[in-house]
Design a protein around this motif. Structure first.
Motif: not given
Length: 123
Positions: A79-108
Motif C-alpha cells: 500500500v502506498y501513500l503519495q504525499m504532495n504539497s507537504l506542509k509543516p503540519e504534516d509532520t508526524a510519525v505515519y503508520y499503516c494499518a490493516a482491518t478486516l472491515r470494508g473501510m476504517g476511519l478510526h484507530p480502533s
C-alpha cells in the motif's frame, strides 16, 4: 495476523513530496482494507486515508484531501501513500494499518499496525 512494515519517510521541505510504502505479509493480507494514520508529538493518532481491499474505494481526511493519494498493489502486497504539497503540519510519525472491515476511519477499526515511519516537513 498480517504483518506491516512502513518505509519512505524522511525530511522534506514544505511543498515537497514523499511516497510512503507499506509492505504487508500474511496469507490473508490481500483481503484487508488498509489505512494510513499519523501521530504528532503530544497529539492523538489521526486518520489520514483508507482504501478498500480491491482498491475501488478511498476516503481521505479533510486535511489531506487533494494532496495525498492512497493506492494499493495487491500483487505486491503493498500500500502506498503519495504525499504532495507537504506542509509543516504534516509532520508526524505515519503508520499503516490493516482491518478486516470494508473501510476504517478510526484507530480502533484496525487490528494490525506497522512500526511507523517519521515524516518531517521543515525548511
Amino acid at each position: 495476523q498480517v504483518q506491516l512494515v512502513e518505509s519512505g519517510g524522511g525530511l522534506v521541505q514544505p511543498g515537497g513530496s514523499l511516497r510512503l510504502s507499506c509492505a504487508a505479509s500474511g496469507r490473508t493480507s490481500s483481503t484487508y482494507a488498509m489505512g494510513w494514520f499519523r501521530q504528532a508529538p503530544g497529539k492523538e493518532r489521526e486518520f489520514v486515508a483508507t482504501i478498500s481491499w480491491n482498491g475501488g474505494s478511498t476516503y481521505y481526511a479533510d486535511s489531506v484531501k487533494g494532496r495525498f493519494t492512497i493506492s494499493r498493489v495487491n500483487a505486491k502486497n503493498t500500500v502506498y501513500l503519495q504525499m504532495n504539497s507537504l506542509k509543516p503540519e504534516d509532520t508526524a510519525v505515519y503508520y499503516c494499518a490493516a482491518t478486516l472491515r470494508g473501510m476504517g476511519l478510526h484507530p480502533s477499526d484496525f487490528g494490525s499496525w506497522g512500526q511507523g515511519t517519521q515524516v518531517t516537513v521543515s525548511s
